[in-house]
Design an enzyme around this catalytic site. Structure first.
Site, short mmCIF file in Angstrom:
data_model
loop_
_atom_site.label_atom_id
_atom_site.label_comp_id
_atom_site.label_asym_id
_atom_site.label_seq_id
_atom_site.Cartn_x
_atom_site.Cartn_y
_atom_site.Cartn_z
CE1 TYR A 1 -8.96 2.03 8.83
CE2 TYR A 1 -9.68 3.63 10.46
CZ TYR A 1 -8.68 3.09 9.68
OH TYR A 1 -7.42 3.62 9.73
N GLY B 1 0.83 -1.20 0.00
CA GLY B 1 0.00 0.00 0.00
C GLY B 1 0.87 1.25 0.00
CE LYS C 1 -6.35 0.12 10.43
NZ LYS C 1 -5.12 -0.40 9.80
CG ASP D 1 -5.29 -7.74 -4.83
OD1 ASP D 1 -5.35 -7.44 -3.61
OD2 ASP D 1 -6.29 -8.10 -5.48
CG ASP E 1 -0.54 1.14 -4.18
OD1 ASP E 1 -0.35 1.57 -3.03
OD2 ASP E 1 -1.66 1.21 -4.75
N GLY F 1 -0.39 5.02 -0.94
CA GLY F 1 -1.40 5.71 -0.15
C GLY F 1 -0.83 6.96 0.52
CD GLN F 2 -3.44 11.16 4.20
OE1 GLN F 2 -4.15 10.30 4.74
NE2 GLN F 2 -3.48 12.42 4.55
CG LEU F 3 1.71 6.01 6.67
CD1 LEU F 3 2.31 7.16 7.47
CD2 LEU F 3 1.11 4.97 7.63
N1 SER Z 1 -7.89 8.89 9.37
C1 SER Z 1 -8.65 7.69 9.49
C2 SER Z 1 -10.02 7.84 9.02
O1 SER Z 1 -10.53 8.93 9.11
C3 SER Z 1 -8.67 7.25 10.92
O2 SER Z 1 -7.63 6.38 11.14
O3 SER Z 1 -10.61 6.90 8.60
#
Ligand code: SER
Length: 315
Positions: free
Chosen positions: A142, A8, A146, A52, A34, A11-13
């Site tokens: 989500y 990944g 987690k 994937d 990715d 992505g943003q991070l």
């Molecule tokens: N930034 C994430 C979200 O908003 C939270 O971990 O889903």
């Protein structure tokens, strides 16, 4: 030599973390992966593969053939997107983590990094200075994924001695990539609108306080945790991590000195309920004690840095 696989990576991070890993370990030590072929252009500085994460055999072959020693598993469906397709979010977030943990066991990897989130907390969690250990009861798919993922990380550490490390990130704010599907993402979009001279339509109420962090602090925290001696990493589920908390009104006010004509309207949608279930602020004393965590950026410093750099940034 370490061989670090980033899953990944676009992505943003991942976009920023992969770069920092290449700087720290050398580009030849990093493999960015990715889902999309189009991500290749971002990674002209290191080895890139389309992958994937749900392709178990493809992932296993990569780990085996490239003699991978560490995995950073960043691929996930975030909170707002997850609510639109809960079964898909659960399947992707959980199955992929279990694939990675199993591979860590099979190939005796040195370390695994997996991000958790403030989304593990829920409406019954203490909202102010949320402690490391408290009631969680997340109510988004989500957050549920987690929380379950944290349990699996600790389980693999205890039962199989896998050196897995994790942080509960607050909302992450960076300008080097566009966010995808999070509830905290308004705090990224707002800067783009201010610079474009457009009005910003906020999907949260003006006084919704959420824990947030500027990306350079998130990268620093991740690398510090991963570089900490094994015995210093005392929490093997995931560490609370904090830098700042602010409301939409407060981030708007931090931008006004630079763009005095900037306007903002509030039209809360389904993401308001998600934000309302999360903490206002986080107690990260364990991270501070165990591996000397300390953030660098306040809201004002972040706004200044983004507004100075984003207008000239080439995507
Ligand atoms: N930034 C994430 C979200 O908003 C939270 O971990 O889903």
């Amino acid at each position: 030599m370490e061989k670090i696989l980033v899953i990944g990576a676009a992505g943003q991070l991942g976009s920023e973390l992969t770069k920092s890993l290449s700087v720290n370990f050398g580009s030849e030590s990093v493999i960015a992966t990715d889902l999309q072929e189009s991500a290749r252009a971002k990674f002209d500085y290191c080895h890139f593969e389309v992958l994937d994460v749900m392709n178990k055999e493809g992932l296993r072959n990569l780990v085996k053939n490239e003699k991978v020693t560490q995995i950073y598993h960043l691929a996930a469906v975030l909170s707002a997107t997850g609510e639109k397709n809960p079964m898909f979010a659960w399947h992707l977030n959980m199955e992929s983590l279990l694939h990675v943990l199993e591979l860590a066991k099979e190939f005796k990897l040195d370390k695994v990094y997996w991000p958790s989130s403030i989304a593990v907390f829920g409406p019954n969690t203490p909202k102010i200075n949320t402690p490391q250990y408290c009631v969680k009861e997340p109510n988004t798919v989500y957050g549920i994924s987690k929380q379950a993922g944290e349990r699996w990380c600790e389980y693999y550490f205890q039962k199989f001695n896998i050196d897995v490390r994790s942080l509960r990130y607050p909302g992450l704010i960076g300008y080097k990539s566009l966010p995808g599907g999070g509830t905290t993402d308004y705090a990224v979009d707002i800067y783009h609108k201010a610079i474009a001279g457009e009005k910003f339509d906020c999907f949260l109420k003006s006084d919704t306080s959420l824990p947030m962090m500027y990306m350079p602090d998130a990268i620093k925290a991740t690398l510090d945790l991963m570089n900490a001696p094994r015995e210093s990493v005392k929490i093997r589920s995931s560490y609370n991590l904090a830098a700042m908390s602010f409301t939409p009104k407060e981030i708007y006010e931090s931008i006004l000195p630079y763009y005095p004509k900037f306007e903002m309207e509030y039209h809360p949608d389904f993401r308001q309920a998600i934000a309302d279930s999360w903490p206002d602020s986080i107690d990260d004393q364990c991270a501070r004690n165990d591996w000397n965590w300390k953030p660098d950026f306040s809201l004002e410093e972040m706004t200044k840095d983004i507004l100075e750099n984003l207008p000239n940034y080439k995507f």
